[in-house]
Design a protein around this motif. Structure first.
Motif, PDB file in Angstrom:
ATOM      1  N   VAL A 183       0.853  -1.193   0.000  1.00 19.11           N
ATOM      2  CA  VAL A 183       0.000   0.000   0.000  1.00 19.11           C
ATOM      3  C   VAL A 183       0.891   1.246   0.000  1.00 19.11           C
ATOM      4  CG1 VAL A 183      -1.599   1.380   1.389  1.00 19.11           C
ATOM      5  CG2 VAL A 183      -2.036  -1.050   1.044  1.00 19.11           C
ATOM      6  N   ALA A 184       1.934   1.221   0.816  1.00 25.44           N
ATOM      7  CA  ALA A 184       2.860   2.357   0.855  1.00 25.44           C
ATOM      8  C   ALA A 184       3.490   2.607  -0.509  1.00 25.44           C
ATOM      9  CB  ALA A 184       3.952   2.113   1.899  1.00 25.44           C
ATOM     10  N   GLY A 185       3.824   1.546  -1.214  1.00 23.39           N
ATOM     11  CA  GLY A 185       4.484   1.679  -2.504  1.00 23.39           C
ATOM     12  C   GLY A 185       3.548   1.846  -3.681  1.00 23.39           C
ATOM     13  N   GLY A 186       2.240   1.803  -3.443  1.00 20.70           N
ATOM     14  CA  GLY A 186       1.283   1.983  -4.520  1.00 20.70           C
ATOM     15  C   GLY A 186       0.997   0.748  -5.341  1.00 20.70           C
ATOM     16  N   ARG A 187       1.584  -0.385  -4.996  1.00 17.31           N
ATOM     17  CA  ARG A 187       1.261  -1.620  -5.713  1.00 17.31           C
ATOM     18  C   ARG A 187      -0.168  -2.067  -5.405  1.00 17.31           C
ATOM     19  NH1 ARG A 187       6.569  -5.631  -5.465  1.00 17.31           N
ATOM     20  NH2 ARG A 187       7.962  -4.279  -6.706  1.00 17.31           N
ATOM     21  N   LEU A 188      -0.571  -1.885  -4.173  1.00 16.76           N
ATOM     22  CA  LEU A 188      -1.952  -2.085  -3.755  1.00 16.76           C
ATOM     23  C   LEU A 188      -2.552  -0.721  -3.473  1.00 16.76           C
ATOM     24  CD1 LEU A 188      -1.404  -5.011  -1.212  1.00 16.76           C
ATOM     25  CD2 LEU A 188      -2.360  -5.213  -3.519  1.00 16.76           C
ATOM     26  N   ASP A 189      -3.816  -0.545  -3.872  1.00 16.39           N
ATOM     27  CA  ASP A 189      -4.462   0.741  -3.639  1.00 16.39           C
ATOM     28  C   ASP A 189      -5.040   0.847  -2.233  1.00 16.39           C
ATOM     29  OD1 ASP A 189      -4.328   2.008  -6.404  1.00 16.39           O
ATOM     30  OD2 ASP A 189      -5.200   0.050  -6.853  1.00 16.39           O
ATOM     31  N   ALA A 190      -5.471  -0.277  -1.676  1.00 17.88           N
ATOM     32  CA  ALA A 190      -6.068  -0.243  -0.336  1.00 17.88           C
ATOM     33  C   ALA A 190      -5.975  -1.618   0.298  1.00 17.88           C
ATOM     34  CB  ALA A 190      -7.527   0.209  -0.403  1.00 17.88           C
ATOM     35  N   LEU A 191      -6.124  -1.637   1.616  1.00 12.47           N
ATOM     36  CA  LEU A 191      -6.125  -2.867   2.408  1.00 12.47           C
ATOM     37  C   LEU A 191      -7.333  -2.865   3.325  1.00 12.47           C
ATOM     38  CD1 LEU A 191      -4.889  -5.438   3.733  1.00 12.47           C
ATOM     39  CD2 LEU A 191      -3.584  -3.898   5.222  1.00 12.47           C
ATOM     40  N   VAL A 192      -8.011  -4.018   3.399  1.00 11.83           N
ATOM     41  CA  VAL A 192      -9.122  -4.218   4.324  1.00 11.83           C
ATOM     42  C   VAL A 192      -8.793  -5.452   5.158  1.00 11.83           C
ATOM     43  CG1 VAL A 192     -11.588  -4.664   4.569  1.00 11.83           C
ATOM     44  CG2 VAL A 192     -10.756  -3.248   2.675  1.00 11.83           C
ATOM     45  N   MET A 193      -8.474  -5.237   6.431  1.00  8.22           N
ATOM     46  CA  MET A 193      -8.120  -6.332   7.329  1.00  8.22           C
ATOM     47  C   MET A 193      -8.989  -6.198   8.581  1.00  8.22           C
ATOM     48  SD  MET A 193      -4.339  -7.662   8.418  1.00  8.22           S
ATOM     49  CE  MET A 193      -3.793  -6.000   8.761  1.00  8.22           C
ATOM     50  N   LEU A 194      -9.882  -7.155   8.788  1.00  6.93           N
ATOM     51  CA  LEU A 194     -10.891  -7.018   9.840  1.00  6.93           C
ATOM     52  C   LEU A 194     -10.485  -7.675  11.149  1.00  6.93           C
ATOM     53  CD1 LEU A 194     -14.144  -7.387   7.739  1.00  6.93           C
ATOM     54  CD2 LEU A 194     -12.928  -5.317   8.444  1.00  6.93           C
ATOM     55  N   ALA A 195      -9.224  -8.065  11.281  1.00  8.12           N
ATOM     56  CA  ALA A 195      -8.656  -8.513  12.555  1.00  8.12           C
ATOM     57  C   ALA A 195      -7.149  -8.425  12.429  1.00  8.12           C
ATOM     58  CB  ALA A 195      -9.082  -9.939  12.890  1.00  8.12           C
ATOM     59  N   ASN A 196      -6.493  -8.066  13.523  1.00 12.20           N
ATOM     60  CA  ASN A 196      -5.032  -7.990  13.484  1.00 12.20           C
ATOM     61  C   ASN A 196      -4.459  -7.995  14.885  1.00 12.20           C
ATOM     62  OD1 ASN A 196      -5.818  -4.741  12.761  1.00 12.20           O
ATOM     63  ND2 ASN A 196      -4.509  -5.078  14.517  1.00 12.20           N
TER      64      ASN A 196
ATOM     65  N   THR B 190      -1.684   0.520  18.118  1.00  8.74           N
ATOM     66  CA  THR B 190      -1.451  -0.898  18.388  1.00  8.74           C
ATOM     67  C   THR B 190      -2.603  -1.569  19.126  1.00  8.74           C
ATOM     68  OG1 THR B 190      -0.238  -0.357  20.422  1.00  8.74           O
ATOM     69  CG2 THR B 190       1.061  -0.646  18.392  1.00  8.74           C
ATOM     70  N   ALA B 191      -3.569  -0.789  19.602  1.00 10.22           N
ATOM     71  CA  ALA B 191      -4.754  -1.373  20.240  1.00 10.22           C
ATOM     72  C   ALA B 191      -5.905  -1.565  19.250  1.00 10.22           C
ATOM     73  CB  ALA B 191      -5.211  -0.495  21.399  1.00 10.22           C
ATOM     74  N   SER B 192      -5.747  -1.115  18.023  1.00  8.99           N
ATOM     75  CA  SER B 192      -6.813  -1.235  17.028  1.00  8.99           C
ATOM     76  C   SER B 192      -7.050  -2.699  16.682  1.00  8.99           C
ATOM     77  CB  SER B 192      -6.452  -0.459  15.762  1.00  8.99           C
ATOM     78  OG  SER B 192      -6.298   0.922  16.034  1.00  8.99           O
ATOM     79  N   ASN B 193      -8.312  -3.035  16.459  1.00  6.06           N
ATOM     80  CA  ASN B 193      -8.671  -4.421  16.132  1.00  6.06           C
ATOM     81  C   ASN B 193      -8.781  -4.682  14.642  1.00  6.06           C
ATOM     82  OD1 ASN B 193      -8.920  -5.333  18.838  1.00  6.06           O
ATOM     83  ND2 ASN B 193     -10.892  -4.285  18.981  1.00  6.06           N
ATOM     84  N   GLU B 194      -8.847  -3.618  13.840  1.00  6.72           N
ATOM     85  CA  GLU B 194      -8.922  -3.770  12.393  1.00  6.72           C
ATOM     86  C   GLU B 194      -7.970  -2.762  11.750  1.00  6.72           C
ATOM     87  OE1 GLU B 194     -12.730  -3.951  14.560  1.00  6.72           O
ATOM     88  OE2 GLU B 194     -11.693  -2.176  13.776  1.00  6.72           O
ATOM     89  N   THR B 195      -7.666  -2.989  10.469  1.00  6.88           N
ATOM     90  CA  THR B 195      -6.779  -2.092   9.741  1.00  6.88           C
ATOM     91  C   THR B 195      -7.345  -1.821   8.357  1.00  6.88           C
ATOM     92  OG1 THR B 195      -4.871  -3.098  10.864  1.00  6.88           O
ATOM     93  CG2 THR B 195      -4.416  -1.710   8.945  1.00  6.88           C
TER      94      THR B 195
END
Length: 266
Positions: free
Chosen positions: A195-208, A237-242
């Motif tokens: 995502v930082a490098g622009g290879r991916l436009d976005a990330l959806v991660m519902l647990a981490n 670092t306390a977030s549950n999703e990203t």
């Protein structure tokens, strides 16, 4: 202490770690739960990095995925995922990473993501930009989901997996007809670095967990991406999703997630 002063130490640690990942077989696998495991290399890398950082930065503790460590609300703490993408590594897939972050009071301020089999190193310090192999990184400027390649996090395993995956599958199903393509790489650190490098436009991660994301969050932010949880709150670092990407895409994605959740609560 200025986190930038510790970047050479972090790079030294991930270089040592990447060499171990490249040159060792996974070895005996230790079960961590339903379809989850750690390899001998996970433990070897964590111990090697822990020993190096204890010598170089004796006043800073380390939280590692395999052996634990201190809470993340203190002044400075290292956070390590020794092999992010262990399942890929065990199966001989080259998508895995060493992820090392420095966290100040739950906010990542330095991150290094090293991809041993791709020969790439991504690094960032808060306020100083994000770089890959000497090249300044810029996140995607996509404005619509129709032009976006969106990564999704792994589906759940273990307790309550069926229940958790109902929502995750529904979110994927909502994204599929709207985005250009969906990708599941199996390594959160790589997702965020790309995502930082622009290879991916976005990330959806519902647990981490914090070791999954801490280093990558610094990379993505310093490259210009927004990184939040599903409610739009700033990620720590306390977030549950990203959720990571341009604001315009995340606004659409968060609306889709809200609609899915509403369907489940009716």
């Amino acid at each position: 202490m200025n986190p930038a002063e510790l970047l050479p130490v972090a790079v030294e640690a991930t270089t040592v770690a990447a060499e171990l990942v490249r040159t060792r077989f996974p070895g005996t696998l230790t079960a961590k739960g339903d379809r989850d495991m750690a390899s001998e290399v996970d433990f070897a890398v964590e111990r090697a990095v822990r020993d190096l950082l204890r010598e170089r930065t004796p006043g800073i503790g380390l939280l590692g995925e395999e052996e634990g460590g201190p809470a993340l609300d203190g002044e400075l703490t290292w956070v390590l995922d020794p092999v992010d993408g262990t399942v890929n590594f065990v199966h001989g897939l080259p998508l895995c990473a060493v992820s090392l972050a420095l966290v100040r009071r739950r906010r990542p301020v330095l991150g290094v993501v090293e991809m041993p089999f791709l020969g790439s190193r991504y690094q960032a310090v808060e306020g100083a930009g994000a770089y890959a192999d000497g090249r300044r990184l810029r996140a995607s400027a996509a404005t619509t989901l129709a032009e976006a390649v969106v990564a999704v996090g792994d589906y759940a395993v273990g307790a309550d997996a069926d229940l958790l995956n109902r929502e995750r599958l529904a979110v994927t199903a909502a994204l599929v007809p709207r985005v250009q393509r969906i990708r599941m790489l199996g390594t959160a650190a790589t997702d965020l670095a790309w995502v930082a490098g622009g290879r991916l436009d976005a990330l959806v991660m519902l647990a981490n967990n914090p070791w999954d994301t801490a280093a990558g969050v610094v990379l993505a932010r310093e490259a210009g991406a927004l990184v939040v949880d599903r409610y739009g709150a700033e990620h720590d670092t306390a977030s549950n999703e990203t959720l990571a990407g341009p604001r315009s895409l995340l606004d659409e994605i968060r609306a889709l997630i809200r609609a899915v959740r509403a369907d489940f609560t009716e």
